[in-house]
Design a protein around this motif. Sequence first.
Motif, PDB file in Angstrom:
ATOM      1  N   GLN A   1       1.263 -13.302   4.580  1.00 18.65           N
ATOM      2  CA  GLN A   1       0.578 -13.927   3.474  1.00 18.65           C
ATOM      3  C   GLN A   1       0.737 -13.027   2.306  1.00 18.65           C
ATOM      4  O   GLN A   1       0.896 -13.601   1.323  1.00 18.65           O
ATOM      5  CB  GLN A   1      -0.883 -14.148   4.032  1.00 18.65           C
ATOM      6  N   ALA A   2       1.000 -11.809   2.556  1.00 17.58           N
ATOM      7  CA  ALA A   2       0.767 -10.823   1.244  1.00 17.58           C
ATOM      8  C   ALA A   2       2.235 -10.497   1.154  1.00 17.58           C
ATOM      9  O   ALA A   2       2.518  -9.952  -0.503  1.00 17.58           O
ATOM     10  CB  ALA A   2      -0.234  -9.843   1.312  1.00 17.58           C
ATOM     11  N   GLY A   3       3.302 -10.239   1.799  1.00 15.89           N
ATOM     12  CA  GLY A   3       4.477  -9.841   1.642  1.00 15.89           C
ATOM     13  C   GLY A   3       4.561  -8.197   1.585  1.00 15.89           C
ATOM     14  O   GLY A   3       3.350  -7.667   1.641  1.00 15.89           O
ATOM     15  N   PRO A   4       5.653  -7.726   1.433  1.00 16.89           N
ATOM     16  CA  PRO A   4       5.887  -6.086   1.496  1.00 16.89           C
ATOM     17  C   PRO A   4       4.958  -5.428   0.435  1.00 16.89           C
ATOM     18  O   PRO A   4       4.457  -4.349   0.779  1.00 16.89           O
ATOM     19  CB  PRO A   4       7.204  -6.144   1.479  1.00 16.89           C
ATOM     20  N   GLU A   5       4.700  -6.197  -0.480  1.00 15.54           N
ATOM     21  CA  GLU A   5       3.810  -5.501  -1.694  1.00 15.54           C
ATOM     22  C   GLU A   5       2.597  -4.963  -1.310  1.00 15.54           C
ATOM     23  O   GLU A   5       2.107  -3.844  -1.935  1.00 15.54           O
ATOM     24  CB  GLU A   5       3.727  -6.532  -2.832  1.00 15.54           C
ATOM     25  N   VAL A   6       1.765  -5.719  -0.296  1.00 16.81           N
ATOM     26  CA  VAL A   6       0.608  -5.254   0.128  1.00 16.81           C
ATOM     27  C   VAL A   6       0.562  -3.797   0.754  1.00 16.81           C
ATOM     28  O   VAL A   6      -0.318  -3.032   0.411  1.00 16.81           O
ATOM     29  CB  VAL A   6       0.145  -6.131   1.340  1.00 16.81           C
ATOM     30  N   VAL A   7       1.680  -3.330   1.086  1.00 18.63           N
ATOM     31  CA  VAL A   7       1.950  -1.778   1.620  1.00 18.63           C
ATOM     32  C   VAL A   7       1.785  -0.938   0.345  1.00 18.63           C
ATOM     33  O   VAL A   7       0.967   0.008   0.302  1.00 18.63           O
ATOM     34  CB  VAL A   7       3.056  -1.759   2.347  1.00 18.63           C
ATOM     35  N   ALA A   8       2.474  -1.092  -0.760  1.00 18.96           N
ATOM     36  CA  ALA A   8       2.439  -0.292  -1.649  1.00 18.96           C
ATOM     37  C   ALA A   8       1.296  -0.536  -2.626  1.00 18.96           C
ATOM     38  O   ALA A   8       0.621   0.509  -2.946  1.00 18.96           O
ATOM     39  CB  ALA A   8       3.537  -1.141  -2.697  1.00 18.96           C
ATOM     40  N   GLN A   9       0.439  -1.714  -2.534  1.00 23.44           N
ATOM     41  CA  GLN A   9      -0.830  -1.895  -3.143  1.00 23.44           C
ATOM     42  C   GLN A   9      -1.721  -0.817  -2.447  1.00 23.44           C
ATOM     43  O   GLN A   9      -2.531  -0.393  -3.201  1.00 23.44           O
ATOM     44  CB  GLN A   9      -1.357  -3.223  -3.219  1.00 23.44           C
ATOM     45  N   LEU A  10      -1.869  -1.056  -1.046  1.00 22.90           N
ATOM     46  CA  LEU A  10      -2.754  -0.274  -0.358  1.00 22.90           C
ATOM     47  C   LEU A  10      -2.475   1.324  -0.526  1.00 22.90           C
ATOM     48  O   LEU A  10      -3.383   2.178  -0.834  1.00 22.90           O
ATOM     49  CB  LEU A  10      -2.732  -0.723   1.171  1.00 22.90           C
ATOM     50  N   ARG A  11      -1.051   1.820  -0.741  1.00 28.31           N
ATOM     51  CA  ARG A  11      -0.711   2.985  -0.722  1.00 28.31           C
ATOM     52  C   ARG A  11      -1.196   3.350  -2.370  1.00 28.31           C
ATOM     53  O   ARG A  11      -1.742   4.631  -2.553  1.00 28.31           O
ATOM     54  CB  ARG A  11       0.649   3.188  -0.729  1.00 28.31           C
ATOM     55  N   ASP A  12      -1.231   2.621  -3.214  1.00 27.89           N
ATOM     56  CA  ASP A  12      -1.635   3.116  -4.442  1.00 27.89           C
ATOM     57  C   ASP A  12      -3.049   3.252  -4.850  1.00 27.89           C
ATOM     58  O   ASP A  12      -3.359   4.073  -5.866  1.00 27.89           O
ATOM     59  CB  ASP A  12      -1.162   1.832  -5.482  1.00 27.89           C
ATOM     60  N   LYS A  13      -3.811   2.651  -3.851  1.00 30.97           N
ATOM     61  CA  LYS A  13      -5.196   3.117  -3.702  1.00 30.97           C
ATOM     62  C   LYS A  13      -5.538   4.349  -2.706  1.00 30.97           C
ATOM     63  O   LYS A  13      -6.732   4.605  -2.613  1.00 30.97           O
ATOM     64  CB  LYS A  13      -5.917   1.804  -3.244  1.00 30.97           C
ATOM     65  N   GLY A  14      -4.472   5.023  -2.562  1.00 29.35           N
ATOM     66  CA  GLY A  14      -4.590   6.282  -1.734  1.00 29.35           C
ATOM     67  C   GLY A  14      -4.951   6.170  -0.406  1.00 29.35           C
ATOM     68  O   GLY A  14      -5.129   6.976   0.322  1.00 29.35           O
ATOM     69  N   LEU A  15      -4.400   4.852   0.219  1.00 25.91           N
ATOM     70  CA  LEU A  15      -4.672   4.867   1.589  1.00 25.91           C
ATOM     71  C   LEU A  15      -3.243   5.062   2.157  1.00 25.91           C
ATOM     72  O   LEU A  15      -2.162   4.707   1.915  1.00 25.91           O
ATOM     73  CB  LEU A  15      -5.030   3.287   1.834  1.00 25.91           C
ATOM     74  N   ARG A  16      -3.439   5.272   3.680  1.00 24.02           N
ATOM     75  CA  ARG A  16      -2.127   5.295   4.496  1.00 24.02           C
ATOM     76  C   ARG A  16      -2.200   4.189   5.286  1.00 24.02           C
ATOM     77  O   ARG A  16      -3.213   3.614   5.661  1.00 24.02           O
ATOM     78  CB  ARG A  16      -2.488   6.710   5.463  1.00 24.02           C
ATOM     79  N   VAL A  17      -0.735   3.624   5.573  1.00 24.45           N
ATOM     80  CA  VAL A  17      -0.743   2.654   6.066  1.00 24.45           C
ATOM     81  C   VAL A  17      -0.013   2.314   7.671  1.00 24.45           C
ATOM     82  O   VAL A  17       1.095   3.332   7.477  1.00 24.45           O
ATOM     83  CB  VAL A  17       0.389   1.443   5.092  1.00 24.45           C
ATOM     84  N   PHE A  18      -0.520   1.761   8.384  1.00 25.56           N
ATOM     85  CA  PHE A  18      -0.064   1.674   9.559  1.00 25.56           C
ATOM     86  C   PHE A  18       0.440   0.156   9.850  1.00 25.56           C
ATOM     87  O   PHE A  18      -0.355  -1.100   9.761  1.00 25.56           O
ATOM     88  CB  PHE A  18      -0.939   1.733  10.717  1.00 25.56           C
ATOM     89  N   LEU A  19       1.627  -0.216   9.587  1.00 25.91           N
ATOM     90  CA  LEU A  19       2.593  -1.353   9.683  1.00 25.91           C
ATOM     91  C   LEU A  19       2.515  -1.838  11.072  1.00 25.91           C
ATOM     92  O   LEU A  19       3.513  -1.544  11.674  1.00 25.91           O
ATOM     93  CB  LEU A  19       3.500  -1.316   8.806  1.00 25.91           C
TER      94      LEU A  19
END
Length: 239
Positions: free
Chosen positions: A43-61
């Motif tokens: 639904q959100a596309g790859p950008e959601v990973v960058a958006q979450l990282r910009d908020k200081g979060l680490r991402v499990f894809l």
Amino acid sequence: MAINPADRIIVALDGMAPDQALVFATQVEGLCWVKVGLELFVQAGPEVVAQLRDKGLRVFLDLKFHDIPATMAGSCRRAAALGAELITVHACAGSEALQAAQAAAVEGAQQACLNAPTLLAVTVLTSWEEQRLQRELAISQGIAERVPALAQLSATAGIGGCVCSPIEAAALRSHHPNPFALVTPGIRSKGAAVGDQARVMGPAEAIAAGASQLVIGRPITRSADPSAAFSACCTELLD
């Protein structure tokens, strides 16, 4: 050095719309890790990973790549370049595909000037129970045999860890010491609804069994007070 319990808990953003996921992720106090699964990613596309990282979060894809080696490699190369630090692949893709995925993930991270992610091989999904697995997929191995076999295949291929049920964590840890990661969904505190998970365990029990990190979704995300629910899970790890 003691590990911050918040680093052990990955909150699954499953079932959320993109805007909802981004707002939620910033509202849970102390949150370090989030899981982006197929539904949110589509639904959100790859950008959601960058958006979450910009908020200081680490991402499990958690996209569970399972394809021919070239496609697995290309997918993992791009996922690593997004900045995802944990990426899932299916162990049953086989050793050639796993090796290609691992090499490509390292390459993708290097090209993006990022640290290499940890690939996690999915062994047997925690929604499966043994009789149905054997009946529907005609797999003669029991879960207790199949999980360690797939974990060993993955480790031999150079994969950095596995996704497994907490029920299998102790047996896997005895054969795969740290830093091999064991990430466990199917975490439910006492009294919590099991939902669609068939093989579950409490947070502290799973860590004691050898899990590296825990994936927790609905017990936190559907709580009336997600911050309090997250804090309670962290506290349970300290008890």
